[in-house]
Write a protein that holds these residues in place. Structure first.
Motif, PDB file in Angstrom:
ATOM      1  N   UNK A 440      15.716 -15.953  12.970  1.00 45.80           N
ATOM      2  CA  UNK A 440      16.112 -15.485  14.308  1.00 45.80           C
ATOM      3  C   UNK A 440      14.961 -15.691  15.299  1.00 45.80           C
ATOM      4  N   UNK A 441      13.751 -15.332  14.866  1.00 49.20           N
ATOM      5  CA  UNK A 441      12.568 -15.483  15.732  1.00 49.20           C
ATOM      6  C   UNK A 441      12.299 -16.950  16.035  1.00 49.20           C
ATOM      7  N   UNK A 442      12.348 -17.800  14.998  1.00 49.45           N
ATOM      8  CA  UNK A 442      12.067 -19.225  15.198  1.00 49.45           C
ATOM      9  C   UNK A 442      13.159 -19.889  16.049  1.00 49.45           C
ATOM     10  N   UNK A 443      14.405 -19.379  15.946  1.00 52.17           N
ATOM     11  CA  UNK A 443      15.480 -19.879  16.814  1.00 52.17           C
ATOM     12  C   UNK A 443      15.195 -19.558  18.281  1.00 52.17           C
ATOM     13  N   UNK A 444      14.709 -18.333  18.541  1.00 49.91           N
ATOM     14  CA  UNK A 444      14.400 -17.925  19.912  1.00 49.91           C
ATOM     15  C   UNK A 444      13.252 -18.765  20.483  1.00 49.91           C
ATOM     16  N   UNK A 445      12.235 -19.008  19.652  1.00 42.17           N
ATOM     17  CA  UNK A 445      11.116 -19.849  20.090  1.00 42.17           C
ATOM     18  C   UNK A 445      11.564 -21.288  20.309  1.00 42.17           C
ATOM     19  N   UNK A 446      12.474 -21.764  19.451  1.00 41.90           N
ATOM     20  CA  UNK A 446      12.980 -23.141  19.574  1.00 41.90           C
ATOM     21  C   UNK A 446      13.751 -23.315  20.879  1.00 41.90           C
ATOM     22  N   UNK A 447      14.561 -22.305  21.236  1.00 44.34           N
ATOM     23  CA  UNK A 447      15.323 -22.369  22.493  1.00 44.34           C
ATOM     24  C   UNK A 447      14.371 -22.409  23.689  1.00 44.34           C
ATOM     25  N   UNK A 448      13.320 -21.583  23.645  1.00 39.48           N
ATOM     26  CA  UNK A 448      12.323 -21.590  24.726  1.00 39.48           C
ATOM     27  C   UNK A 448      11.601 -22.940  24.776  1.00 39.48           C
ATOM     28  N   UNK A 449      11.333 -23.492  23.601  1.00 40.39           N
ATOM     29  CA  UNK A 449      10.668 -24.790  23.519  1.00 40.39           C
ATOM     30  C   UNK A 449      11.522 -25.904  24.084  1.00 40.39           C
ATOM     31  N   UNK A 613      23.059 -31.414  27.307  1.00 39.45           N
ATOM     32  CA  UNK A 613      23.899 -31.525  26.112  1.00 39.45           C
ATOM     33  C   UNK A 613      23.275 -30.783  24.925  1.00 39.45           C
ATOM     34  N   UNK A 614      21.962 -30.893  24.791  1.00 36.50           N
ATOM     35  CA  UNK A 614      21.269 -30.233  23.677  1.00 36.50           C
ATOM     36  C   UNK A 614      21.433 -28.721  23.761  1.00 36.50           C
ATOM     37  N   UNK A 615      21.161 -28.152  24.927  1.00 36.45           N
ATOM     38  CA  UNK A 615      21.240 -26.701  25.054  1.00 36.45           C
ATOM     39  C   UNK A 615      22.676 -26.188  25.085  1.00 36.45           C
ATOM     40  N   UNK A 616      23.628 -27.025  25.483  1.00 37.37           N
ATOM     41  CA  UNK A 616      25.044 -26.623  25.392  1.00 37.37           C
ATOM     42  C   UNK A 616      25.448 -26.464  23.928  1.00 37.37           C
ATOM     43  N   UNK A 617      24.989 -27.390  23.099  1.00 37.22           N
ATOM     44  CA  UNK A 617      25.235 -27.286  21.655  1.00 37.22           C
ATOM     45  C   UNK A 617      24.627 -25.994  21.102  1.00 37.22           C
ATOM     46  N   UNK A 621      26.270 -22.562  19.378  1.00 37.83           N
ATOM     47  CA  UNK A 621      25.808 -22.078  18.066  1.00 37.83           C
ATOM     48  C   UNK A 621      25.462 -20.590  18.068  1.00 37.83           C
ATOM     49  N   UNK A 622      25.376 -19.973  19.266  1.00 36.62           N
ATOM     50  CA  UNK A 622      25.153 -18.525  19.316  1.00 36.62           C
ATOM     51  C   UNK A 622      26.436 -17.744  19.028  1.00 36.62           C
ATOM     52  N   UNK A 623      27.587 -18.481  18.971  1.00 38.29           N
ATOM     53  CA  UNK A 623      28.839 -17.815  18.624  1.00 38.29           C
ATOM     54  C   UNK A 623      29.938 -17.948  19.649  1.00 38.29           C
ATOM     55  N   UNK A 624      29.649 -18.492  20.828  1.00 41.85           N
ATOM     56  CA  UNK A 624      30.694 -18.649  21.853  1.00 41.85           C
ATOM     57  C   UNK A 624      31.569 -19.857  21.530  1.00 41.85           C
ATOM     58  N   UNK A 626      33.899 -20.359  19.533  1.00 40.24           N
ATOM     59  CA  UNK A 626      34.147 -20.621  18.116  1.00 40.24           C
ATOM     60  C   UNK A 626      32.895 -20.759  17.280  1.00 40.24           C
ATOM     61  N   UNK A 627      31.734 -20.934  17.900  1.00 43.36           N
ATOM     62  CA  UNK A 627      30.463 -20.996  17.160  1.00 43.36           C
ATOM     63  C   UNK A 627      30.334 -22.224  16.284  1.00 43.36           C
ATOM     64  N   UNK A 628      29.430 -22.134  15.319  1.00 42.43           N
ATOM     65  CA  UNK A 628      29.138 -23.263  14.432  1.00 42.43           C
ATOM     66  C   UNK A 628      30.368 -23.665  13.625  1.00 42.43           C
ATOM     67  N   UNK A 629      30.560 -24.968  13.499  1.00 41.68           N
ATOM     68  CA  UNK A 629      31.665 -25.489  12.694  1.00 41.68           C
ATOM     69  C   UNK A 629      32.980 -25.612  13.434  1.00 41.68           C
ATOM     70  N   UNK A 630      33.053 -25.070  14.656  1.00 41.00           N
ATOM     71  CA  UNK A 630      34.295 -25.143  15.432  1.00 41.00           C
ATOM     72  C   UNK A 630      34.456 -26.537  16.048  1.00 41.00           C
ATOM     73  N   UNK A 631      35.646 -26.797  16.589  1.00 38.34           N
ATOM     74  CA  UNK A 631      35.875 -28.078  17.268  1.00 38.34           C
ATOM     75  C   UNK A 631      34.955 -28.226  18.480  1.00 38.34           C
ATOM     76  N   UNK A 632      34.729 -27.101  19.181  1.00 40.15           N
ATOM     77  CA  UNK A 632      33.822 -27.140  20.336  1.00 40.15           C
ATOM     78  C   UNK A 632      32.410 -27.522  19.895  1.00 40.15           C
ATOM     79  N   UNK A 633      32.002 -26.979  18.749  1.00 37.75           N
ATOM     80  CA  UNK A 633      30.659 -27.275  18.235  1.00 37.75           C
ATOM     81  C   UNK A 633      30.539 -28.747  17.865  1.00 37.75           C
ATOM     82  N   UNK A 634      31.574 -29.292  17.203  1.00 40.60           N
ATOM     83  CA  UNK A 634      31.541 -30.711  16.820  1.00 40.60           C
ATOM     84  C   UNK A 634      31.487 -31.616  18.047  1.00 40.60           C
ATOM     85  N   UNK A 635      32.230 -31.233  19.093  1.00 43.51           N
ATOM     86  CA  UNK A 635      32.198 -32.018  20.338  1.00 43.51           C
ATOM     87  C   UNK A 635      30.818 -31.942  20.983  1.00 43.51           C
TER      88      UNK A 635
END
Length: 678
Positions: A440-449, A613-617, A621-624, A626-635
């Protein structure tokens, strides 16, 4: 000469700070055996790529240096041998320092990624501190090297053309390092995402994916070593352009004064930065940038008053600095987490990948307007502000605006290198199974990065924009010194118009060649990933003790990137020379104008669309939606894979391409005057 010596002293101080931070990071606790093994794989892969790349670039640089010896600034049979020899030697010096800066940054990044991953088990503040200090090593080393090199060369030769040649060496190396690193990193990233996320639905840094280590290696050779060489090149090019224009005015001391105070402000900014009580990594990075900006403004104002420098020139410098911050804020709006464009592209992804591409590309186009307006406005204000001081002072004002924009580059590079360090750290946390809290912490740092990288890409492109306008002025100054008469680039002149049209086309061809290189290389790697999943028993299921053949993917990325990096850069250089020998100095003036406008537009479009595009993905992945694995995520993943070569290969390489052709135009001006067809 005081400020030349001061530049050397402050550069040495930056080296000492970089050394201290390097050993501080190195002393931090290491990880478990599995994490250490993965980190070593990444480190070995990155070093192997750089060794192979630098061997080829050493040969290329030697050939170019020999040609400079023969022809620049004049053909050797019509010139003083030692003048040409000095130009060739300084070209090699610039290329060597640029390569060294990239190597230092990559070296610390491959240490800091593991240390930050381990620190994330203790909390977000310790992990942030390790990653930022790792990035700051590169920031201090890159800016220190560029300023030190320029000061030493000027001290020895008193010749701005020598600094131009030094800058050309740095720019040429940066062009190929950024292109090669960008092709490597996006080959692996695109391949890993398409097979892992889209086809198999496995996590981003799943150790079963054969391309995952190559992806992490790519972050270091592309986003660290490549971007380090890129910003080294922009910084030294701005100093060189300002010196060429300022010499005739007797103002070259101001160039060293402001560049020195910029590095000093960055040193102080790095020492002040911290997470604070809010524990917001993005806010901490931005605060460091704002502190450095204010420090530079105050220091330069105090020194300008003390040394009785004209405050109009200080004002022009401040215009560049303010516009740099505005471009960063603009990039943050169009690419940042929680901003409307990211949310809207994420929502569009729930309809299908076509809408992901259309919306992201459209916002990328919109993002170009405020940034280009800012670059144009800063050039206009700087020009008009300094025009009353004399005709040549107007162009000097633009060159000082470029110095102002790049004044805080030490802090900007520190923020930029933070991104790939925390990206790698996140991968290590997942692959070495360090726990959900650390993830969770490394994800938050990655988003800031990611946001920091998007902002610094916009900053680097904007800085290149003002720098190349100043280089256009330096080219004009060089031509006037040779011909002894004034020169203008009238668009109604058919030679100028010819140059404009060719210059407009070159960035598009250059970008296409790089992205096609990623495409060809990624096809080979996708086939290799499929082969491994199909032929290695238990790999797809994640059976205990079964590991993919990571080295095969690392080799594909390395060999492909080396093969693809030379043609694109060579094309840009050769076309510049051909235009000069056909249409002469007027055609080159038009060529540079078209190249600057087209190159900056495409660079901004690609950097911002890719970041969006990167940050939309990541937002999905935070859950909006449909989150990970959804059709929106694949797009969104498909959008991200399109954006990867946009933002990390072609986009950031374009501003280097523009700088390279501007420098070679100034250096070869004598040849174009003597040997042009028309």
């Amino acid at each position: 000469m005081f400020w030349v010596y001061a530049a050397i002293v402050v550069s040495v101080a930056s080296f000492l700070l970089a050394g201290y931070l390097y050993y501080w990071v190195k002393r931090q606790p290491g990880g478990n055996k599995e994490a250490e093994e993965i980190a070593q794989l990444i480190r070995r892969g990155a070093n192997a790529f750089l060794r192979r790349e630098y061997k080829i670039l050493a040969v290329f640089a030697s050939v170019v240096a020999f040609l400079i010896l023969l022809f620049l600034p004049h053909p050797i049979w019509k010139s003083n041998f030692w003048t040409n020899f000095r130009m060739a030697l300084t070209f090699l010096f610039g290329a060597s320092l640029s390569a060294t800066a990239g190597k230092i940054g990559m070296d610390i990044a491959t240490i800091a990624n593991l240390k930050s991953a381990v620190a994330s088990k203790k909390g977000i503040a310790p992990a942030f501190e390790v990653a930022f200090k790792g990035g700051a090593v590169m920031g201090m080393a890159v800016v220190g090297c560029s300023l030190f090199g320029a000061a030493i060369l000027y001290l020895l030769t008193k010749d701005p053309n020598t600094v131009l040649s030094f800058s050309f060496g740095a720019s040429t190396l940066a062009l190929f390092a950024k292109a090669g690193g960008g092709i490597y990193t996006k080959t692996a990233d695109v391949s890993a995402d398409l097979v892992g996320k889209v086809e198999l639905g496995i996590p981003e840094d799943d150790p079963r994916n054969p391309a995952v280590i190559a992806d992490n290696v790519g972050d270091n050779v592309g986003d660290v070593a490549g971007m380090g060489a890129d910003l080294f090149d922009s910084n030294i090019a701005s100093i060189a352009a300002a010196m060429v224009i300022g010499l005739s005015l007797g103002q070259q001391h101001m160039v060293f004064c402001y560049a020195t105070l910029g590095l000093l402000a960055s040193i102080l900014g790095v020492l002040f930065i911290g997470m604070g009580k809010h524990k917001d990594p993005g806010k901490a990075l931005n605060t460091g940038t704002y502190i450095t900006t204010v420090l530079f403004a105050v220091l330069t104002l105090v020194v300008s008053l003390a040394f009785k420098y004209d405050l109009r020139i200080w004002g022009a410098t401040m215009v560049g600095l303010i516009v740099a911050v505005i471009i960063g804020i603009t990039s943050d709006y169009f690419t940042g987490d929680g901003k409307k464009p990211v949310e809207k592209v994420a929502k569009a992804s729930s309809i299908g990948p076509a809408f992901t591409i259309l919306s992201g590309f459209s916002y990328g186009l919109l993002s170009c307007f405020p940034a280009l307006l800012g670059i144009g406005f800063s050039a206009l204000v700087a020009y008009k502000l300094c025009e009353p001081l004399g005709a040549s002072y107007a162009m000097f004002g633009i060159s000082m605006a470029a110095i102002g924009m790049l004044s805080i580059v030490g802090m900007i590079i520190s923020n930029d290198a933070f991104g790939p360090i925390v990206d790698n750290a996140r991968g290590l946390v997942e692959m070495a199974k360090m726990g959900d809290d650390a993830l969770v912490i490394s994800d938050e740092l990655d988003a800031a990065g990611n946001t920091a990288k998007a902002i610094t890409k916009g900053f680097a492109i904007g800085a290149a924009g003002l720098t190349v306008i100043a280089l256009l002025g330096a080219y004009r100054e060089t031509v006037m010194n040779v011909t002894g008469s004034d020169i203008s680039f009238n668009i109604m002149n058919p030679l100028v118009f010819f140059g404009i049209m060719v210059g407009l086309a070159v960035p598009a061809v250059f970008a296409a060649m790089l992205m096609l290189g990623v495409d060809r290389n990624a096809e080979r790697m996708v086939a290799e990933i499929h082969r491994q999943f199909e032929t290695i028993p238990g790999l797809k299921e994640g059976k205990e003790g079964v590991r993919p053949e990571y080295e095969k993917c690392i080799d594909i990325a390395t060999i492909g990137a080396i093969k693809e990096l030379i043609p694109a850069g060579l094309m840009a250089i050769v076309v510049t020379l051909v235009v000069g020998f056909i249409g002469g100095i007027h055609a080159i003036g038009g060529f540079l104008t078209g190249n600057i406008v087209s190159g900056l537009f495409l660079a901004l479009l690609m950097a911002n669309s890719g970041g969006l595009w990167d940050n939309s993905k990541k937002y999905i992945e935070t859950g909006v939606h449909g989150g990970k694995g959804s059709d929106a995520h694949k797009a969104a993943v498909i959008g991200d894979t399109v954006g990867d070569p946009f933002k990390d290969t072609a986009g950031p390489s374009l501003n280097t391409q523009v700088t390279v052709v501007s420098l070679i135009s100034s250096l070869a001006a004598n040849l174009f005057i003597a040997f042009s067809l028309f």
